[in-house]
Design a protein around this motif. Structure first.
Motif, PDB file in Angstrom:
ATOM      1  N   ILE A   1       0.818  -1.213   0.000  1.00  0.00           N
ATOM      2  CA  ILE A   1       0.000   0.000   0.000  1.00  0.00           C
ATOM      3  C   ILE A   1       0.853   1.265   0.000  1.00  0.00           C
ATOM      4  O   ILE A   1       0.417   2.336  -0.383  1.00  0.00           O
TER       5      ILE A   1
ATOM      6  N   PHE B   1       1.535  10.430   7.910  1.00  0.00           N
ATOM      7  CA  PHE B   1       1.386   9.921   9.271  1.00  0.00           C
ATOM      8  C   PHE B   1       1.402   8.390   9.210  1.00  0.00           C
ATOM      9  O   PHE B   1       0.843   7.813   8.291  1.00  0.00           O
TER      10      PHE B   1
ATOM     11  N   LEU C   1      -2.361   9.025   5.855  1.00  0.00           N
ATOM     12  CA  LEU C   1      -2.110   8.257   7.082  1.00  0.00           C
ATOM     13  C   LEU C   1      -2.248   6.769   6.757  1.00  0.00           C
ATOM     14  O   LEU C   1      -3.177   6.372   6.057  1.00  0.00           O
ATOM     15  N   TYR C   2      -1.307   5.979   7.268  1.00  0.00           N
ATOM     16  CA  TYR C   2      -1.317   4.532   7.022  1.00  0.00           C
ATOM     17  C   TYR C   2      -1.568   3.806   8.337  1.00  0.00           C
ATOM     18  O   TYR C   2      -0.912   4.090   9.343  1.00  0.00           O
ATOM     19  N   LYS C   3      -2.503   2.878   8.311  1.00  0.00           N
ATOM     20  CA  LYS C   3      -2.823   2.141   9.547  1.00  0.00           C
ATOM     21  C   LYS C   3      -3.361   0.750   9.198  1.00  0.00           C
ATOM     22  O   LYS C   3      -4.044   0.580   8.185  1.00  0.00           O
ATOM     23  N   THR C   4      -3.055  -0.208  10.069  1.00  0.00           N
ATOM     24  CA  THR C   4      -3.631  -1.548   9.920  1.00  0.00           C
ATOM     25  C   THR C   4      -4.913  -1.616  10.741  1.00  0.00           C
ATOM     26  O   THR C   4      -4.923  -1.219  11.908  1.00  0.00           O
TER      27      THR C   4
ATOM     28  N   ILE D   1      -8.600   4.287   1.280  1.00  0.00           N
ATOM     29  CA  ILE D   1      -8.129   3.568   0.084  1.00  0.00           C
ATOM     30  C   ILE D   1      -7.451   2.268   0.508  1.00  0.00           C
ATOM     31  O   ILE D   1      -6.702   2.247   1.494  1.00  0.00           O
ATOM     32  N   ASP D   2      -7.712   1.171  -0.239  1.00  0.00           N
ATOM     33  CA  ASP D   2      -7.072  -0.108   0.119  1.00  0.00           C
ATOM     34  C   ASP D   2      -5.773  -0.318  -0.653  1.00  0.00           C
ATOM     35  O   ASP D   2      -5.364   0.538  -1.449  1.00  0.00           O
ATOM     36  N   ALA D   3      -5.116  -1.466  -0.407  1.00  0.00           N
ATOM     37  CA  ALA D   3      -3.817  -1.738  -1.018  1.00  0.00           C
ATOM     38  C   ALA D   3      -3.916  -1.860  -2.538  1.00  0.00           C
ATOM     39  O   ALA D   3      -2.912  -1.741  -3.234  1.00  0.00           O
ATOM     40  N   TYR D   4      -5.133  -2.134  -3.043  1.00  0.00           N
ATOM     41  CA  TYR D   4      -5.330  -2.236  -4.497  1.00  0.00           C
ATOM     42  C   TYR D   4      -5.693  -0.880  -5.098  1.00  0.00           C
ATOM     43  O   TYR D   4      -6.118  -0.788  -6.231  1.00  0.00           O
ATOM     44  N   LYS D   5      -5.605   0.153  -4.281  1.00  0.00           N
ATOM     45  CA  LYS D   5      -5.897   1.542  -4.681  1.00  0.00           C
ATOM     46  C   LYS D   5      -7.384   1.783  -4.973  1.00  0.00           C
ATOM     47  O   LYS D   5      -7.757   2.724  -5.655  1.00  0.00           O
TER      48      LYS D   5
ATOM     49  N   LEU E   1     -12.540   3.154  -0.980  1.00  0.00           N
ATOM     50  CA  LEU E   1     -13.601   2.480  -0.235  1.00  0.00           C
ATOM     51  C   LEU E   1     -14.625   3.477   0.285  1.00  0.00           C
ATOM     52  O   LEU E   1     -15.789   3.143   0.484  1.00  0.00           O
TER      53      LEU E   1
ATOM     54  N   SER F   1      -8.348  -8.556   8.302  1.00  0.00           N
ATOM     55  CA  SER F   1      -7.449  -7.436   8.622  1.00  0.00           C
ATOM     56  C   SER F   1      -6.846  -6.850   7.347  1.00  0.00           C
ATOM     57  O   SER F   1      -6.504  -7.594   6.421  1.00  0.00           O
ATOM     58  N   GLN F   2      -6.714  -5.551   7.319  1.00  0.00           N
ATOM     59  CA  GLN F   2      -6.238  -4.867   6.111  1.00  0.00           C
ATOM     60  C   GLN F   2      -5.436  -3.631   6.494  1.00  0.00           C
ATOM     61  O   GLN F   2      -5.731  -2.989   7.495  1.00  0.00           O
ATOM     62  N   GLN F   3      -4.484  -3.314   5.636  1.00  0.00           N
ATOM     63  CA  GLN F   3      -3.782  -2.057   5.793  1.00  0.00           C
ATOM     64  C   GLN F   3      -4.473  -1.041   4.886  1.00  0.00           C
ATOM     65  O   GLN F   3      -4.661  -1.311   3.710  1.00  0.00           O
ATOM     66  N   LEU F   4      -4.859   0.088   5.445  1.00  0.00           N
ATOM     67  CA  LEU F   4      -5.583   1.085   4.660  1.00  0.00           C
ATOM     68  C   LEU F   4      -4.875   2.429   4.712  1.00  0.00           C
ATOM     69  O   LEU F   4      -4.108   2.710   5.637  1.00  0.00           O
ATOM     70  N   LYS F   5      -5.174   3.217   3.700  1.00  0.00           N
ATOM     71  CA  LYS F   5      -4.607   4.574   3.647  1.00  0.00           C
ATOM     72  C   LYS F   5      -5.751   5.574   3.771  1.00  0.00           C
ATOM     73  O   LYS F   5      -6.782   5.406   3.115  1.00  0.00           O
TER      74      LYS F   5
END
Lengths: 312, 146
Positions: A48, A59, B59-62, B87-91, B94, B113-117
């Motif tokens: 990502i 951040f 901002l990036y967070k899981t 936004i998800d890892a596939y851009k 959401l 669980s997902q990492q999102l921006k």
């Protein structure tokens, strides 16, 4: 009169220079941060992070001690006080690094105890966290009033969680707004490692496969990438001087990288399912986690070594 | 002597202006943005900065499966409605708050669980001021106890 006018002119010019200097410092800091982000070298094509723009403010967010404790509990973990860092160790921590790490560690322990309604333990750990915060010169994060509020609400878990959340917010905002973001990062990493330590210790050898807690631990691979980025971003301060505590932490944390590299966490695309009645959207997707019992044991051992290093 | 005092006054004034600018975002996050999280529990993390109109942040967070989350993105009054996308890892986008009446919050839960921006943009104002507006922007996360 003319002399007075001349003095005022000098003061005005000096003021303008001061303002320009302050503005310039802020710009340099921003540039430095952007430069540090660019140092990263662990990107992958499905990551990502691959389109991070250097022109934006970035951040990174790690699970806080409270969220970490909540994630452990919701995965079905039991409470075990033996796993917490004894509060009697608090007097051993005198360096900035050890106090910052153990502020995070004690806050996770405090959150863990509170979620399991261990009220007297919660007070002890709030005191230990306070000692660490005071040692780091974080003023007003945890004071007598905080402890009293905690004691007055021992039977109200919502208020206790609000107190923990607020004290952590006070500490992290104080550090970030007083140009000590590296210390704030060390606090967060200490708390995150403590969560990982408690969780891995709670898994028995004969109960690794199909264990929800093991999946939760493996998923920390996603947050581990954020840990690495936060450390890289704080390795140099705004003047370009290396932060030795962070460099040391990067070296320590690298032991975990080797193990996390053996864990696979694959996620599918997300389909959003809105619910007009509850206004809560469900993000539907699949995750495939691959972790063998051997890799899990290796992770547990690496986390144990790292945590022992942090609390001794 | 008088000149020294005047100089000192200027230095103290500048130092206090600098401190106030910093302190504003902490107060803004605690007293204004945190209220948007009710009835969720704030995770305790602090993400706030002074942004200027037209500026963007990420901002990036899981986010973890089975948890109920609330994102709150707030800006000072001078900045207008802060735009944010998740936004998800596939851009894939959401969520876009411009499609939801510029809402400051979004509630969701995850199946896995997902990492999102979280991508944030301070809109460019339509005011006739010579200088672009600046103010605090805060991003906060809340969850529910399970």
């Amino acid at each position: 009169m003319q002399r007075r006018h001349y003095s005022m002119k000098i003061i005005t010019i000096l003021s303008v220079i001061c303002i320009l200097f302050l503005t310039d410092c802020a710009t340099d800091k921003s540039k430095q941060k952007q430069k540090d982000v660019a140092i990263e070298d662990f990107l992958s094509e499905d990551d990502i992070f691959d389109d991070i723009s250097k022109a934006k403010k970035i951040f990174y967010s790690l699970p806080s001690p409270l969220e970490t404790a909540m994630l452990i509990k919701s995965a079905g973990a039991e409470y075990d006080e033996q796993l917490l860092n004894p509060v009697t160790n608090a007097g051993n921590y005198t360096s900035n690094r050890s106090m910052a790490l153990n502020l995070g560690i004690y806050t996770t322990d405090l959150s863990f105890a509170s979620l399991f309604d261990q009220t007297q333990t919660s007070i002890k750990y709030m005191e230990a966290a306070r000692k660490m915060a005071e040692g780091l010169d974080i003023t007003d994060a945890i004071d007598d009033e905080t402890i009293k509020r905690l004691e007055d609400n021992l039977d109200n878990r919502d208020v206790i969680m609000d107190i923990i959340s607020e004290t952590f917010l006070n500490s992290s905002s104080y550090l970030k707004e007083n140009d000590r973001p590296a210390v704030a990062t060390v606090v967060l990493i200490g708390g995150w490692i403590e969560g990982l330590y408690i969780a891995t210790q709670l898994v028995e050898d004969n109960n690794i496969q199909g264990n929800k807690l093991v999946d939760r631990i493996a998923e920390q691979k996603l947050s581990f990438k954020i840990v690495l980025r936060m450390l890289a971003e704080n390795q140099k301060d705004q003047t370009g001087t290396e932060n030795k505590d962070i460099t040391e932490l990067i070296a320590d944390i690298n032991a975990l990288k080797n193990v996390f590299d053996k864990i696979k966490v694959e996620t599918s695309e997300i389909k959003v399912e809105p619910d007009a009645t509850t206004n809560v959207a469900t993000l539907r997707s699949q995750t495939k986690i691959t972790i063998t019992p051997e890799v899990f044991k290796e992770l547990r051992s690496s986390v144990d070594n790292l945590r022992t290093n942090f609390v001794q | 002597m008088k000149r020294i005092l005047q100089g000192l006054f200027v230095i103290i004034l500048l130092a206090s202006v600098s401190f106030t600018v910093h302190a504003q975002c902490k107060g803004f996050a605690k007293k204004i943005c945190k209220l948007e999280l009710i009835p969720f529990i704030h995770d305790g993390n602090y993400h706030a900065a002074i942004l200027t109109e037209g500026e963007e942040a990420e901002l990036y967070k899981t986010f973890y499966s089975g948890q109920d989350y609330r994102i709150a993105v707030c800006g000072s009054e001078a900045l207008g409605n802060i735009e944010f996308q998740v936004i998800d890892a596939y851009k894939n986008i959401l969520y876009d708050n411009r499609e939801h009446n510029n809402s400051r919050i979004w509630d969701f839960r995850l199946e896995s669980s997902q990492q999102l921006k979280i991508a944030i943009k301070v809109p460019v104002g339509k005011g006739d001021s010579e200088y672009p507006a600046s103010g605090c922007v805060s991003i906060m996360f809340g969850f529910k106890e399970k």
